[in-house]
Write a protein that holds these residues in place. Structure first.
Motif, short mmCIF file in Angstrom:
data_model
loop_
_atom_site.label_atom_id
_atom_site.label_comp_id
_atom_site.label_asym_id
_atom_site.label_seq_id
_atom_site.Cartn_x
_atom_site.Cartn_y
_atom_site.Cartn_z
N LEU A 74 23.86 -48.43 0.48
CA LEU A 74 24.52 -47.62 1.52
C LEU A 74 25.02 -46.32 0.89
O LEU A 74 25.04 -46.17 -0.33
CB LEU A 74 25.70 -48.39 2.11
CG LEU A 74 25.43 -49.80 2.61
CD1 LEU A 74 26.67 -50.35 3.31
CD2 LEU A 74 24.25 -49.84 3.56
N CYS A 85 25.02 -50.04 -5.69
CA CYS A 85 25.23 -50.73 -4.41
C CYS A 85 24.01 -51.58 -4.05
O CYS A 85 22.87 -51.15 -4.19
CB CYS A 85 25.47 -49.69 -3.32
SG CYS A 85 25.48 -50.38 -1.66
N THR A 86 24.28 -52.79 -3.60
CA THR A 86 23.17 -53.68 -3.23
C THR A 86 23.10 -53.88 -1.73
O THR A 86 22.44 -54.79 -1.24
CB THR A 86 23.31 -55.05 -3.90
OG1 THR A 86 24.49 -55.67 -3.37
CG2 THR A 86 23.43 -54.94 -5.40
N CYS A 90 35.10 -53.23 -4.56
CA CYS A 90 33.73 -53.17 -5.08
C CYS A 90 33.62 -52.02 -6.09
O CYS A 90 33.94 -50.88 -5.76
CB CYS A 90 32.75 -52.95 -3.94
SG CYS A 90 31.05 -52.81 -4.54
N CYS A 150 31.61 -53.25 2.90
CA CYS A 150 32.55 -52.14 3.06
C CYS A 150 32.46 -51.43 4.42
O CYS A 150 33.49 -50.93 4.88
CB CYS A 150 32.45 -51.17 1.89
SG CYS A 150 30.81 -50.50 1.60
N CYS A 168 25.36 -54.98 0.42
CA CYS A 168 25.90 -56.26 0.91
C CYS A 168 26.57 -56.08 2.26
O CYS A 168 26.85 -57.04 2.96
CB CYS A 168 26.87 -56.86 -0.10
SG CYS A 168 28.49 -56.08 -0.10
N ASN A 169 26.83 -54.84 2.62
CA ASN A 169 27.31 -54.49 3.95
C ASN A 169 28.74 -54.94 4.24
O ASN A 169 29.13 -55.13 5.37
CB ASN A 169 26.37 -55.09 5.01
CG ASN A 169 26.24 -54.15 6.20
OD1 ASN A 169 26.51 -52.94 6.07
ND2 ASN A 169 25.87 -54.68 7.34
S1 SF4 Z 1 30.78 -53.40 -0.83
FE1 SF4 Z 1 28.60 -53.88 -0.72
S2 SF4 Z 1 27.79 -52.29 0.61
FE2 SF4 Z 1 29.79 -51.57 -0.05
S3 SF4 Z 1 29.40 -50.35 -1.90
FE3 SF4 Z 1 29.78 -52.44 -2.57
S4 SF4 Z 1 27.74 -53.35 -2.71
FE4 SF4 Z 1 27.54 -51.54 -1.49
#
Ligand code: SF4
Ligand code: SF4
Lengths: 621, 204
Positions: free
Chosen positions: A546, A595-596, A564, A601, A598-599
């Motif tokens: 994202l 960032c992976t 995160c 945030c 994970c959706n």
């Molecule tokens: S919380 Fe998930 S979506 Fe937000 S920055 Fe971290 S890895 Fe990315």
């Protein structure tokens, strides 16, 4: 497939091995057939390496007590057997140990115990050498990888000769230091087979009582062995003003700092090698005992009535690691010399960098939620989720020992005063920890009608130690498929009512909120199950990253509370609210390479500023 | 045995950056040239973004595995602030080789602490020679952030008593066994590191 070098190395090969790797190789060479452990720093890598040897059985056990029991069973069956654990693990396994010492062994039984000297990642720093005294067992203490290797091989034979389990006491600086080791080859041992002998193997009070004189007799043989053991050696030194008695890695520090003094290096340190000790005492004016954690040898030496002054913890550090640097000053002072420490550059101020949960960790949402639910007390446990006590969540109120979150939660409930009447009580535990020691606690909660909410965070791994398998992961130590425990059924079997067993996706914040709020209001035990894999294991699938749309980000900084590590601040500011209050602002960006997707945030962003990196094209109606 | 017969290297950075691998390669090169070696790491919860250091010591005979404060012959910093954190470990006159990459931890993001404005300046102000270089950017140019490790090793290569070629061979041999396709690119990364440090030394 390539064979691991530890496995394929031929006899005589010199390798750079950690103490843990060296022990693993030696366990195999000794002809051991069964090895078990529960992962725990600094001992974890022993079994991780033992399991590379496919001609012996190895397993991750659910806890240390079970791992010792498995090893005991194999020993009774006549095989050489091994188990490994960290210091606190032996507290768990001690029940079996204290009885097995009376029964003795079949095949050689060796227990490697790794003390976390210096608290690298443990809840306490305890001295496992006490178990030797307590359980009337020999203690072997290697000082480097080569010795760890040799002593392990030797320990199996010693165990058989003596008819006792043998404790190999390691410390962090043995386990995790890599040094040169010359390896040998495997010696197969014929399996003697199980010999029925109820007087030994069935420890009724009557049987146990009969074994005690036998054990005391063994103590005498043990003492004799320690006195004659080549593992204890007196190294000569010209400077007789002072002699050292030491063991384990402390020896290396002594040898480096004081090469000119006589040193008694003990590798077989319980019982004490009296003969060598007296020989040293006769030639020096003073003795300094350099030992890590407790002044155990020091006390015993003083009780021996030697004619020399004994020093130890009165001048050396009372806890933490010894090192050449922290011994030089005190010893010089003892000799009436002045010691000039090396000129050092004064430390510069740098922020602390405490360990934190991984980017996209499934626990992030849980602790974000717990940090925002009001009026709850949170009983925590041992694992990655202990980090929930740290920033930004600060969402743990207790954490004592493995599995203790359950009992402590019940205690908080039963012991609450009027002021806490309206509080909710939440216990947080991971899958592996729950199976290790938590199940019994939950049963107790149910049985005693506790009013607590348990969050069982199933991430299909022992996350903190590097993602090892457990009965919740569906794989065994070799990564092969294994039956996977059904946690919902398990907690139901322990007596939690099906209505009170809730499953939530830890990446969906609104669901987490609603469920936690609802369950803490119930007047009975409830369990909230989350099930998403640890990001360090193969089950984890990264999604598209994202990004933060700059214009939309208002600097509210709410997403930072997720914790995160991929969310970074670009700019800070202040804003004065209508009510005159000043609030801090922080504008953010997302490190897209980390960032992976994970959706998690986006749910915290009231302004929809966090969006998929490749914007989705809206379909025309 | 005097301590100064031993070479003491402190590799420092953050969990997950490949500190341990770098230390491992340094150790292998020392073994290949006939030294006794000890290597240890201080990494509480290593994979969880905390501070990681690896101590590499080699010489004729090494006893203690620990590089004490004031005794490191150089530090190899994988991250700017971490390089700065460990300068008290250097012996007087020794140098810090520091990747200028900045990795801000959550305690900084949430505003509890400040990240030092100019870590390289801070190191120099403490009286330490510092060779700064941007291994992160170089790795990006070569196409993969994971190459930082090989760049760092290249940067330290010419400082070692046994010469750069041994180190490079040890590094590339690892790839030859595990990932032959990556030998070339890591070779380039290694040489890039060597070039970067030479450029940094010229400016300093
Ligand atoms: S919380 Fe998930 S979506 Fe937000 S920055 Fe971290 S890895 Fe990315
Ligand atoms: S290791 Fe797994 S469980 Fe632990 S913090 Fe990282 S993602 Fe979370």
């Amino acid at each position: 497939m390539l064979t691991h070098p530890l496995v394929s190395a031929e006899a005589g090969t010199k390798m750079l091995l950690s103490g843990n790797e060296a022990v693993a190789r030696a366990v195999w060479e000794a002809g051991c057939r069964v090895a078990a452990a529960y992962p725990g720093t600094p001992s974890t890598e022993i079994l991780e390496n033992v399991c590379l040897f496919k001609d012996m059985y190895s397993e991750w056990s659910v806890n240390e007590k079970v791992s010792l029991e498995v090893a005991i069973g194999a020993s009774m069956a006549g095989s050489r057997a091994f188990c490994a654990m960290k210091h606190v693990g032996l507290n768990v396994a001690s029940d079996a140990l204290m009885t097995q010492t009376l029964a003795g062994v079949g095949g050689g039984l060796v227990i490697a115990v790794a003390d976390d000297v210096g608290f690298s990642s443990s809840q306490n720093e305890q001295d496992s050498r006490f178990w030797g005294r307590f359980a009337h067992l020999p203690i072997l203490e290697p000082a480097d990888s080569q010795e760890a290797f040799e002593m392990t091989r030797l320990a199996f034979g010693l165990s058989e000769d003596l008819d006792a389990p043998v404790i190999l006491r390691m410390t962090t600086r043995i386990c995790h230091v890599k040094a040169m080791v010359t390896v040998g080859e495997r010696h197969e041992k014929a399996v003697a087979g199980f010999k029925k002998d109820p007087d030994r193997w069935v420890m009724t009070p009557a049987a146990a009582q009969k074994r005690v004189p036998w054990m005391l007799q063994r103590d005498r043989r043990l003492k004799d062995m320690a006195n004659r053991s080549g593992l204890n050696r007196l190294e000569q030194g010209a400077d007789k003003r002072l002699g050292f008695i030491t063991s384990g890695p402390a020896y290396m520090h002594v040898k480096e700092a004081f090469p000119n003094h006589p040193i008694l290096k003990m590798g077989f340190s319980h019982p004490l090698p009296e003969r060598e000790i007296r020989a040293l005492a006769e030639q020096v004016e003073k003795i300094v005992v350099a030992e890590e954690v407790e002044p155990l040898v020091e006390g015993e030496l003083k009780a021996m009535g030697l004619d020399v002054v004994i020093h130890g913890k009165d001048i050396l550090p009372e806890f933490g690691e010894l090192s050449p640097a922290n011994m030089r000053g005190p010893v010089a002072k003892l000799l009436g010399e002045t010691y000039k420490p090396p000129v050092t550059i004064p430390p510069v101020k740098v922020f602390p960098r405490p360990p934190t949960m991984c980017t996209a960790c499934p626990h992030l949402g849980v602790f974000y939620t717990l940090s925002r639910v009001r009026n709850i007390y949170i009983s925590g446990d041992i694992g990655c989720y202990t980090l929930g006590a740290g920033h930004p969540w600060e969402a743990l109120d207790t954490c004592i020992s493995m599995g203790a979150s359950m009992g402590i939660a019940l205690g908080l409930d039963k012991g609450r005063g009027a002021v806490d009447e309206k509080k909710g009580i939440v216990g947080v535990i991971g899958d592996s920890t729950f199976l290790h020691m938590g199940m019994q606690g939950l049963l107790d909660i149910v049985y005693n009608k506790g009013n607590v909410t348990i969050m069982l965070l199933d991430n299909r791994a022992v996350g903190m130690t590097g993602g090892q398998e457990n009965p919740g992961s569906g794989r065994d130590i070799h990564g092969e498929e294994a039956p996977r425990v059904d946690f919902a059924k398990l907690v139901e079997a322990l007596g939690v009512r099906p209505e009170r067993i809730r499953r939530v996706d830890p990446y969906v914040l609104p669901d987490l909120f609603k469920t936690v709020r609802h369950e803490v209001k119930q007047n009975e035990p409830s369990v909230i199950l989350t099930d998403q894999p640890c990001v360090l294991i193969d089950d984890y699938d990264a999604l598209k990253p994202l990004y933060v749309e700059e214009d939309k980000c208002t600097g509210c900084a709410n997403c930072l509370d997720v914790g995160c590590p991929a969310i970074l601040v670009t700019k800070r500011g202040k804003e004065v609210k209508n009510n005159g209050k000043e609030v801090d602002l922080a504008w953010v960006k997302i490190e897209t390479s980390a960032c992976t997707g994970c959706n998690l945030c986006p749910d915290t962003c009231a302004h929809d500023a966090i969006l998929p990196f490749t914007p989705v094209v809206a379909e025309m109606p | 045995m005097e301590a100064d017969q031993t070479t003491n290297i402190l590799v420092c950075g953050i969990g997950g950056q490949g500190i341990m691998t770098a230390a491992e390669v340094l150790s292998e090169a020392a073994i290949a040239t006939g030294h006794d070696v000890k290597k240890t790491e201080v990494a509480g919860m290593a994979q969880r973004g905390g501070v990681v250091t690896s101590h590499v010591r080699f010489g004729e005979k090494v006893f203690s595995p620990v590089v004490a404060a004031g005794t490191a012959d150089f530090i190899l910093g994988f991250e700017a602030a971490e390089g700065m954190r460990w300068i008290p470990h250097l012996r007087p006159g020794a140098a810090a080789l520091v990747n200028t990459l900045r990795l801000e931890p959550p305690v900084v993001s949430i505003g509890l602490f400040d990240y030092p404005e100019d870590p390289v300046m801070a190191i120099r102000e403490a009286g330490v020679t510092c060779y700064p270089f941007d291994a992160g950017e170089a790795a990006r140019e070569l196409g993969n952030l994971k190459l930082v490790n090989s760049i760092m090793l290249g940067a330290v290569a010419d400082q070692l008593p046994f010469g750069a070629e041994v180190l490079k061979k040890c590094l590339l041999d690892r790839f030859k066994v595990r990932k032959p396709k990556l030998v070339d690119i890591n070779d380039q990364a290694f040489e890039k590191g060597r070039a970067l440090i030479r450029a940094a030394a010229k400016v300093c």
